[in-house]
Design a protein around this motif. Structure first.
Motif, PDB file in Angstrom:
ATOM      1  N   SER A 169     -20.510  -2.370  -6.027  1.00 53.37           N
ATOM      2  CA  SER A 169     -19.604  -2.727  -4.937  1.00 53.37           C
ATOM      3  C   SER A 169     -19.944  -1.986  -3.649  1.00 53.37           C
ATOM      4  CB  SER A 169     -18.155  -2.429  -5.336  1.00 53.37           C
ATOM      5  OG  SER A 169     -17.920  -1.029  -5.415  1.00 53.37           O
ATOM      6  N   ALA A 170     -20.678  -0.875  -3.776  1.00 52.56           N
ATOM      7  CA  ALA A 170     -21.034  -0.083  -2.589  1.00 52.56           C
ATOM      8  C   ALA A 170     -22.446  -0.369  -2.088  1.00 52.56           C
ATOM      9  CB  ALA A 170     -20.912   1.413  -2.903  1.00 52.56           C
ATOM     10  N   MET A 171     -23.173  -1.254  -2.761  1.00 48.34           N
ATOM     11  CA  MET A 171     -24.574  -1.481  -2.398  1.00 48.34           C
ATOM     12  C   MET A 171     -24.736  -2.043  -0.993  1.00 48.34           C
ATOM     13  SD  MET A 171     -26.490  -0.191  -4.564  1.00 48.34           S
ATOM     14  CE  MET A 171     -27.974  -0.745  -3.733  1.00 48.34           C
ATOM     15  N   ALA A 172     -23.837  -2.939  -0.593  1.00 49.68           N
ATOM     16  CA  ALA A 172     -23.917  -3.495   0.771  1.00 49.68           C
ATOM     17  C   ALA A 172     -23.784  -2.387   1.797  1.00 49.68           C
ATOM     18  CB  ALA A 172     -22.839  -4.562   0.970  1.00 49.68           C
ATOM     19  N   SER A 173     -22.862  -1.451   1.550  1.00 47.09           N
ATOM     20  CA  SER A 173     -22.666  -0.325   2.467  1.00 47.09           C
ATOM     21  C   SER A 173     -23.905   0.560   2.516  1.00 47.09           C
ATOM     22  CB  SER A 173     -21.453   0.507   2.021  1.00 47.09           C
ATOM     23  OG  SER A 173     -20.283  -0.274   2.022  1.00 47.09           O
ATOM     24  N   ILE A 174     -24.546   0.758   1.380  1.00 43.68           N
ATOM     25  CA  ILE A 174     -25.740   1.597   1.328  1.00 43.68           C
ATOM     26  C   ILE A 174     -26.884   0.959   2.110  1.00 43.68           C
ATOM     27  CG2 ILE A 174     -27.544   2.434  -0.242  1.00 43.68           C
ATOM     28  CD1 ILE A 174     -25.296   2.948  -2.289  1.00 43.68           C
ATOM     29  N   LEU A 175     -27.054  -0.346   1.944  1.00 38.94           N
ATOM     30  CA  LEU A 175     -28.104  -1.048   2.690  1.00 38.94           C
ATOM     31  C   LEU A 175     -27.847  -0.999   4.194  1.00 38.94           C
ATOM     32  CD1 LEU A 175     -28.584  -4.166   0.365  1.00 38.94           C
ATOM     33  CD2 LEU A 175     -30.116  -2.193   0.612  1.00 38.94           C
ATOM     34  N   ILE A 176     -26.581  -1.153   4.573  1.00 39.09           N
ATOM     35  CA  ILE A 176     -26.223  -1.061   5.992  1.00 39.09           C
ATOM     36  C   ILE A 176     -26.538   0.335   6.524  1.00 39.09           C
ATOM     37  CG2 ILE A 176     -24.254  -0.989   7.591  1.00 39.09           C
ATOM     38  CD1 ILE A 176     -23.053  -3.340   6.029  1.00 39.09           C
ATOM     39  N   LEU A 177     -26.221   1.352   5.728  1.00 36.07           N
ATOM     40  CA  LEU A 177     -26.509   2.728   6.148  1.00 36.07           C
ATOM     41  C   LEU A 177     -27.999   2.927   6.413  1.00 36.07           C
ATOM     42  CD1 LEU A 177     -24.320   5.110   3.955  1.00 36.07           C
ATOM     43  CD2 LEU A 177     -24.578   5.202   6.436  1.00 36.07           C
ATOM     44  N   LEU A 178     -28.835   2.419   5.527  1.00 37.04           N
ATOM     45  CA  LEU A 178     -30.281   2.566   5.706  1.00 37.04           C
ATOM     46  C   LEU A 178     -30.745   1.890   6.996  1.00 37.04           C
ATOM     47  CD1 LEU A 178     -31.506   1.965   2.045  1.00 37.04           C
ATOM     48  CD2 LEU A 178     -31.588   4.128   3.319  1.00 37.04           C
ATOM     49  N   LEU A 179     -30.245   0.694   7.255  1.00 36.16           N
ATOM     50  CA  LEU A 179     -30.639  -0.014   8.470  1.00 36.16           C
ATOM     51  C   LEU A 179     -30.081   0.652   9.723  1.00 36.16           C
ATOM     52  CD1 LEU A 179     -30.544  -3.803   7.529  1.00 36.16           C
ATOM     53  CD2 LEU A 179     -32.504  -2.438   8.240  1.00 36.16           C
ATOM     54  N   ILE A 180     -28.877   1.222   9.619  1.00 38.10           N
ATOM     55  CA  ILE A 180     -28.314   1.955  10.756  1.00 38.10           C
ATOM     56  C   ILE A 180     -29.212   3.145  11.105  1.00 38.10           C
ATOM     57  CG2 ILE A 180     -26.427   3.469  11.472  1.00 38.10           C
ATOM     58  CD1 ILE A 180     -25.684   0.579  11.720  1.00 38.10           C
ATOM     59  N   GLY A 181     -29.745   3.803  10.067  1.00 40.37           N
ATOM     60  CA  GLY A 181     -30.645   4.923  10.314  1.00 40.37           C
ATOM     61  C   GLY A 181     -31.884   4.496  11.068  1.00 40.37           C
ATOM     62  N   SER A 182     -32.484   3.388  10.655  1.00 40.90           N
ATOM     63  CA  SER A 182     -33.684   2.917  11.343  1.00 40.90           C
ATOM     64  C   SER A 182     -33.358   2.392  12.735  1.00 40.90           C
ATOM     65  CB  SER A 182     -34.379   1.829  10.513  1.00 40.90           C
ATOM     66  OG  SER A 182     -33.540   0.708  10.347  1.00 40.90           O
ATOM     67  N   LEU A 183     -32.196   1.750  12.884  1.00 38.67           N
ATOM     68  CA  LEU A 183     -31.773   1.264  14.200  1.00 38.67           C
ATOM     69  C   LEU A 183     -31.579   2.427  15.171  1.00 38.67           C
ATOM     70  CD1 LEU A 183     -29.297  -1.506  15.097  1.00 38.67           C
ATOM     71  CD2 LEU A 183     -28.746   0.788  15.844  1.00 38.67           C
ATOM     72  N   ALA A 184     -30.936   3.493  14.689  1.00 39.28           N
ATOM     73  CA  ALA A 184     -30.721   4.667  15.547  1.00 39.28           C
ATOM     74  C   ALA A 184     -32.057   5.250  16.003  1.00 39.28           C
ATOM     75  CB  ALA A 184     -29.908   5.718  14.799  1.00 39.28           C
ATOM     76  N   GLY A 185     -33.064   5.221  15.098  1.00 38.15           N
ATOM     77  CA  GLY A 185     -34.371   5.757  15.449  1.00 38.15           C
ATOM     78  C   GLY A 185     -35.075   4.962  16.526  1.00 38.15           C
ATOM     79  N   THR A 186     -35.109   3.629  16.376  1.00 37.93           N
ATOM     80  CA  THR A 186     -35.812   2.819  17.384  1.00 37.93           C
ATOM     81  C   THR A 186     -35.028   2.743  18.691  1.00 37.93           C
ATOM     82  OG1 THR A 186     -34.851   0.721  16.585  1.00 37.93           O
ATOM     83  CG2 THR A 186     -36.949   1.422  15.624  1.00 37.93           C
ATOM     84  N   LEU A 210     -31.140  14.093  21.877  1.00 39.64           N
ATOM     85  CA  LEU A 210     -32.219  13.115  21.966  1.00 39.64           C
ATOM     86  C   LEU A 210     -33.118  13.202  20.735  1.00 39.64           C
ATOM     87  CD1 LEU A 210     -33.091  13.500  25.758  1.00 39.64           C
ATOM     88  CD2 LEU A 210     -31.503  11.904  24.666  1.00 39.64           C
ATOM     89  N   SER A 211     -32.492  13.141  19.578  1.00 43.19           N
ATOM     90  CA  SER A 211     -33.231  13.204  18.320  1.00 43.19           C
ATOM     91  C   SER A 211     -32.613  12.242  17.319  1.00 43.19           C
ATOM     92  CB  SER A 211     -33.228  14.627  17.750  1.00 43.19           C
ATOM     93  OG  SER A 211     -31.906  15.036  17.455  1.00 43.19           O
ATOM     94  N   SER A 212     -33.387  11.894  16.309  1.00 41.98           N
ATOM     95  CA  SER A 212     -32.912  10.979  15.263  1.00 41.98           C
ATOM     96  C   SER A 212     -33.671  11.283  13.980  1.00 41.98           C
ATOM     97  CB  SER A 212     -33.143   9.521  15.693  1.00 41.98           C
ATOM     98  OG  SER A 212     -32.881   8.637  14.631  1.00 41.98           O
ATOM     99  N   SER A 213     -33.046  10.943  12.851  1.00 45.60           N
ATOM    100  CA  SER A 213     -33.689  11.180  11.551  1.00 45.60           C
ATOM    101  C   SER A 213     -33.991   9.897  10.798  1.00 45.60           C
ATOM    102  CB  SER A 213     -32.804  12.091  10.687  1.00 45.60           C
ATOM    103  OG  SER A 213     -32.658  13.354  11.290  1.00 45.60           O
ATOM    104  N   GLY A 214     -33.789   8.737  11.435  1.00 47.79           N
ATOM    105  CA  GLY A 214     -34.124   7.472  10.809  1.00 47.79           C
ATOM    106  C   GLY A 214     -33.432   7.253   9.474  1.00 47.79           C
ATOM    107  N   MET A 215     -34.059   6.436   8.638  1.00 47.97           N
ATOM    108  CA  MET A 215     -33.493   6.166   7.312  1.00 47.97           C
ATOM    109  C   MET A 215     -33.357   7.442   6.488  1.00 47.97           C
ATOM    110  SD  MET A 215     -35.019   2.644   5.754  1.00 47.97           S
ATOM    111  CE  MET A 215     -34.643   1.036   6.467  1.00 47.97           C
ATOM    112  N   ASN A 216     -34.305   8.348   6.655  1.00 47.20           N
ATOM    113  CA  ASN A 216     -34.288   9.589   5.891  1.00 47.20           C
ATOM    114  C   ASN A 216     -33.005  10.379   6.107  1.00 47.20           C
ATOM    115  OD1 ASN A 216     -35.702  11.659   4.241  1.00 47.20           O
ATOM    116  ND2 ASN A 216     -35.556  12.850   6.129  1.00 47.20           N
ATOM    117  N   GLY A 217     -32.450  10.295   7.317  1.00 45.45           N
ATOM    118  CA  GLY A 217     -31.225  11.025   7.630  1.00 45.45           C
ATOM    119  C   GLY A 217     -30.009  10.485   6.920  1.00 45.45           C
ATOM    120  N   MET A 218     -30.103   9.292   6.345  1.00 43.59           N
ATOM    121  CA  MET A 218     -28.973   8.683   5.653  1.00 43.59           C
ATOM    122  C   MET A 218     -28.952   8.981   4.155  1.00 43.59           C
ATOM    123  SD  MET A 218     -27.244   7.195   7.948  1.00 43.59           S
ATOM    124  CE  MET A 218     -27.439   6.757   9.677  1.00 43.59           C
ATOM    125  N   LEU A 219     -30.002   9.572   3.635  1.00 44.55           N
ATOM    126  CA  LEU A 219     -30.102   9.743   2.184  1.00 44.55           C
ATOM    127  C   LEU A 219     -29.039  10.677   1.621  1.00 44.55           C
ATOM    128  CD1 LEU A 219     -33.982   9.879   1.736  1.00 44.55           C
ATOM    129  CD2 LEU A 219     -32.423   7.921   1.529  1.00 44.55           C
TER     130      LEU A 219
END
Length: 496
Positions: free
Chosen positions: A74-91, A338-347
């Motif tokens: 039930s939480a998988m959608a939230s986890i996938l969104i978190l990963l994409l949010i991390g990459s979005l924040a990076g770019t 002015l920093s970001s951790s990308g997907m890695n920051g969401m783990l």
């Protein structure tokens, strides 16, 4: 045949008491570092205690495991969104989208009106998108940076952002929780929204009033004097342009047009990467130069096209890993704005969510949450206690099941008949579910919402909790309005 029985109230409370005791000890020892891993272990140990209780009352391990898997699913959608949010924040950081938001925001806003403006802006974006998560990941990140540059406490800024984001989330017909609550209570969407205005509008007005008073009494003269230096540092590091706002506008439009969150966020991430190559080629090359790689094809591709090779490495690094830009300005550099951790920051957040869903899955699957909630219902003997019990049950499920959807669905099913028996329209229940289940989820560190927002905004849950005035006022307002409204109706019906 399994000799399974229902858990007693005492048995159901054992894992909860264990969790609370261990969390208190854990936070007392690790402090702000508790979310770095020790709280996750506490949740897993509490799940183990719950599993022992479940086995004792007749559940087999496979049944317990199935409950855990169902909860995590039930939480998988939230986890996938978190990963994409991390990459979005990076770019968005690499492309200059977030720095541009901070740059222009500093020119428009000042400390006096900033908190009120932040709350209103987030309300508008959240109503338009129907998502508090999207609001935090877009304008929320920029507003945190602006607030810190203005010298305002990050907890206060996050409180204003989340107050606005959850107001919009509640009132938007596009919101999933706004559709879920009336479905559980047995009413329609727009009746539900109309009923929510009775409690939601006073709550947000009170919150805005508090933010205005804080703004009027807040003194940040020293920081304001250095605002030009901050603007110069951003402008000197990034190629700032109004064209960069195309990226967030596209994402918001896609979500308003009801595109699912995952593809909309992926498009936003890729657009950010494209705009980084167009507007910040030097910074992309700088990130590529500091990235770690030892692939055998690097020399081959670099020989063909160094620019394209660096573009690939730089944008990929922004999506999955750490990037940071030094401007020479202490406010920007020391705060890591002015920093970001990308997907890695969401783990770390994903680890917390998985641990919480394991605990919630065992408790839900073994019927322990239902048993505790039933005990609460049995004590209901008046309208006031019914509404208060509903609020308390929603908060309880946010604390234990760690998911706002369960905090709406389970109490909604439990209380629907009781509200009808008391002569209350179903919209009273749907409003109470939203006023307590939706808005309090963000106040709990191990809840999916609390974990998400604290990670995206870079502010600890307990740091922003005291300043989420709308989220704190909403459950109190629903109890006040629900109880007094019924009393007035009762007096009128008696002709008094």
């Amino acid at each position: 045949m399994t000799n399974r029985r229902e858990p007693t109230l005492f048995e159901s409370l054992i894992p909860i008491l264990f969790l609370i005791l261990l969390l208190v000890i854990n936070v007392g020892i690790f402090g702000s570092e508790a979310l770095g891993g020790s709280n996750q272990i506490v949740l897993i140990l509490s799940a183990a205690v719950a599993s022992i209780v479940a086995i004792r009352i007749g559940f087999k391990w496979q049944e317990i495991q199935d409950g855990v898997v169902k909860s995590i699913s039930s939480a998988m959608a939230s986890i996938l969104i978190l990963l994409l949010i991390g990459s979005l924040a990076g770019t968005w950081m690499l492309s200059g989208v977030v720095p541009a938001m901070i740059y222009y925001g500093l020119q428009i806003l000042n400390p006096t009106i900033f908190l009120v403006a932040a709350c209103i802006v987030c309300s508008i974006v959240s109503v338009a998108t129907g998502s508090s998560w999207t609001t935090s990941a877009t304008v929320g990140i920029a507003l945190i940076g602006i607030g810190q540059a203005l010298g305002i406490s990050e907890g206060l800024v996050a409180g204003a952002i989340l107050s606005g984001a959850y107001f919009g989330d509640k009132m938007s017909p596009l919101s999933d929780t706004t559709n879920l609550a009336p479905a559980m209570a047995g009413t329609d969407l727009f009746t539900h929204i109309r009923y929510m205005t009775i409690t939601t509008v006073p709550s947000i007005l009170l919150a805005l009033g508090i933010f205005l008073v804080i703004g009027l009494t807040n003194s940040s003269d020293g920081i304001i004097e250095g605002k030009q230096a901050i603007l110069a540092a951003i402008d000197g590091t990034f190629n700032i342009s109004g064209w960069l706002f195309i990226v967030p506008v596209v994402v918001v439009v896609l979500i308003v047009k009801k595109m699912p969150a995952l593809p909309a966020l992926l498009i936003g991430t890729l657009l950010g990467a494209v705009f980084a190559l167009i507007f910040q080629p030097d910074l992309v090359a700088e990130v590529a130069a500091t990235a770690s790689f030892d692939g055998k094809l690097y020399e081959t591709f670099a020989g063909i096209s160094p620019a394209l090779t660096n573009g690939f490495i730089g944008t990929m690094q922004a999506m999955f890993g750490d990037i940071s830009f030094t401007t020479g300005n202490a406010v920007l550099d020391d705060e890591g704005l002015l920093s970001s951790s990308g997907m890695n920051g969401m783990l770390g957040t994903i680890w917390l969510i998985l641990s919480a869903m394991i605990f919630g899955g065992v408790m839900e699957g073994a019927g322990m949450l239902k048993r505790i909630a039933s005990a609460i219902i049995s004590k209901v003997n008046s309208i006031g206690s019914l509404i208060s019990s509903t609020v308390g049950t929603c908060v309880f499920f946010n604390l234990t099941a760690s998911d706002q959807y369960l905090a709406i669905v389970v109490p909604g099913r439990m209380y629907a008949d009781t509200y009808r028996e008391k002569g209350l329209a179903p919209e009273n229940l749907s409003r109470t579910l939203e006023d307590s289940g939706t808005v309090t989820s963000v106040l709990i560190p191990w809840n999916t919402c609390g974990a998400y927002h604290s990670t995206v905004l870079g502010v600890g849950t307990l740091t922003y909790l005291p300043y989420c005035f709308f989220n704190i006022l909403s459950p109190l307002m629903t109890m006040l309005v629900g109880y007094t409204g019924y009393k007035i109706k009762k007096l009128v019906s008696k002709g008094e």
